[in-house]
Design an enzyme around this catalytic site. Structure first.
Site, PDB file in Angstrom:
ATOM      1  N   ASP A  29       0.869  -1.187   0.000  1.00  0.00           N
ATOM      2  CA  ASP A  29       0.000   0.000   0.000  1.00  0.00           C
ATOM      3  C   ASP A  29       0.900   1.230   0.000  1.00  0.00           C
ATOM      4  O   ASP A  29       1.869   1.302   0.760  1.00  0.00           O
ATOM      5  CB  ASP A  29      -0.903  -0.024   1.250  1.00  0.00           C
ATOM      6  CG  ASP A  29      -2.026   1.007   1.157  1.00  0.00           C
ATOM      7  OD1 ASP A  29      -1.714   2.200   0.929  1.00  0.00           O
ATOM      8  OD2 ASP A  29      -3.190   0.636   1.318  1.00  0.00           O
ATOM      9  N   ILE A  30       0.577   2.179  -0.836  1.00  0.00           N
ATOM     10  CA  ILE A  30       1.413   3.373  -1.005  1.00  0.00           C
ATOM     11  C   ILE A  30       1.294   4.328   0.183  1.00  0.00           C
ATOM     12  O   ILE A  30       2.179   5.159   0.418  1.00  0.00           O
ATOM     13  CB  ILE A  30       1.086   4.079  -2.354  1.00  0.00           C
ATOM     14  CG1 ILE A  30       2.281   4.866  -2.868  1.00  0.00           C
ATOM     15  CG2 ILE A  30      -0.159   4.925  -2.260  1.00  0.00           C
ATOM     16  CD1 ILE A  30       3.437   4.049  -3.300  1.00  0.00           C
ATOM     17  N   HIS A  93     -10.135  -5.552  -2.671  1.00  0.00           N
ATOM     18  CA  HIS A  93      -8.782  -5.718  -2.135  1.00  0.00           C
ATOM     19  C   HIS A  93      -8.844  -6.014  -0.646  1.00  0.00           C
ATOM     20  O   HIS A  93      -9.681  -5.474   0.068  1.00  0.00           O
ATOM     21  CB  HIS A  93      -7.898  -4.492  -2.410  1.00  0.00           C
ATOM     22  CG  HIS A  93      -8.493  -3.184  -2.013  1.00  0.00           C
ATOM     23  ND1 HIS A  93      -9.460  -2.552  -2.761  1.00  0.00           N
ATOM     24  CD2 HIS A  93      -8.257  -2.389  -0.938  1.00  0.00           C
ATOM     25  CE1 HIS A  93      -9.781  -1.405  -2.173  1.00  0.00           C
ATOM     26  NE2 HIS A  93      -9.081  -1.281  -1.067  1.00  0.00           N
ATOM     27  N   HIS A  95      -6.683  -5.706   2.773  1.00  0.00           N
ATOM     28  CA  HIS A  95      -5.518  -5.088   3.413  1.00  0.00           C
ATOM     29  C   HIS A  95      -4.911  -6.122   4.366  1.00  0.00           C
ATOM     30  O   HIS A  95      -5.633  -6.721   5.180  1.00  0.00           O
ATOM     31  CB  HIS A  95      -5.931  -3.891   4.266  1.00  0.00           C
ATOM     32  CG  HIS A  95      -6.443  -2.705   3.506  1.00  0.00           C
ATOM     33  ND1 HIS A  95      -5.657  -1.624   3.195  1.00  0.00           N
ATOM     34  CD2 HIS A  95      -7.672  -2.427   3.015  1.00  0.00           C
ATOM     35  CE1 HIS A  95      -6.382  -0.714   2.551  1.00  0.00           C
ATOM     36  NE2 HIS A  95      -7.612  -1.179   2.421  1.00  0.00           N
TER      37      HIS A  95
END
Ligand code: 5GP
Length: 133
Positions: A29-30, A93, A95
Site C-alpha cells: 500500500d502506497i 482488495h 488489506h
C-alpha cells in the site's frame, strides 16, 4: 475505465510488488499504516468483494493467507490483521497489516511516509520470503 489497481497489474502504474499468481496480485500500500502493509487483489476487476464468485473467493483468501505468512516472517508483529473496506478504490482488495494492537488497524491514524528505498527493501524481503513458502 480500468481501475487504478488494474493499471497496476498491467504495469501501467508502478507498484512495489510482493507476489503474483495467475489470478491475484499483491503489492505494498502506497500510504501504509505499518511497514509491510500490503494489498491483495484479484487481477480480474470486481468492485465489491462479496461479488467475487465462490471459487475465486476461496482462492483469494488462500493467496492472501500465504502473503500474510510471508509478511509476518519479515516484519516483527503480533499478528497480521486482515481488513476490507473498498470505499475508495472500486476493485476488491484485502488489506494485510502487521499489528501489535487493535488500534494499529485504525485508518484514522497517520500513515507512514516511507522513502522509495524503504518500500523497495520491504518489498524485496517479503517477496523473497513468499517465494520460499
Ligand atoms: P480502500 O478502498 O480500502 O478504502 O482504500 C484503498 C487503499 O488503496 C488505500 O489504503 C490507499 O492507500 C491504497 N492505494 C490507493 N491508490 C494506490 C496506488 O496507486 N498504489 C498503491 N500501492 N496503493 C494505493
Amino acid at each position: 475505465m480500468a481501475t487504478i489497481f488494474t493499471r497496476i497489474v498491467e504495469g501501467e502504474i508502478p507498484s512495489y510488488k510482493i507476489a503474483e499468481s495467475e489470478d491475484f496480485y499483491a503489492f505494498l500500500d502506497i500510504n501504509p499504516l505499518a511497514k509491510g502493509h500490503t494489498l491483495v487483489i484479484p487481477k480480474r476487476e470486481v468492485d465489491y468483494i462479496l461479488d467475487v464468485e465462490d471459487n475465486l473467493y476461496k482462492e483469494f483468501f488462500l493467496f492472501a493467507k500465504k502473503v500474510g505468512r510471508a509478511i509476518e516472517s519479515v516484519i516483527p508483529c503480533k499478528r497480521i490483521g486482515l481488513i476490507v473496506f473498498g470505499l475508495d478504490v472500486p476493485h476488491a482488495h484485502i488489506h494485510l497489516i502487521p499489528i501489535n494492537k487493535a488500534s494499529d488497524m485504525s485508518f484514522e491514524s497517520p500513515k507512514l511516509a516511507l522513502e522509495k528505498e524503504e518500500f523497495e527493501e520491504i518489498a524485496l524481503a517479503i517477496r523473497n520470503a513468499f517465494e520460499k513458502l
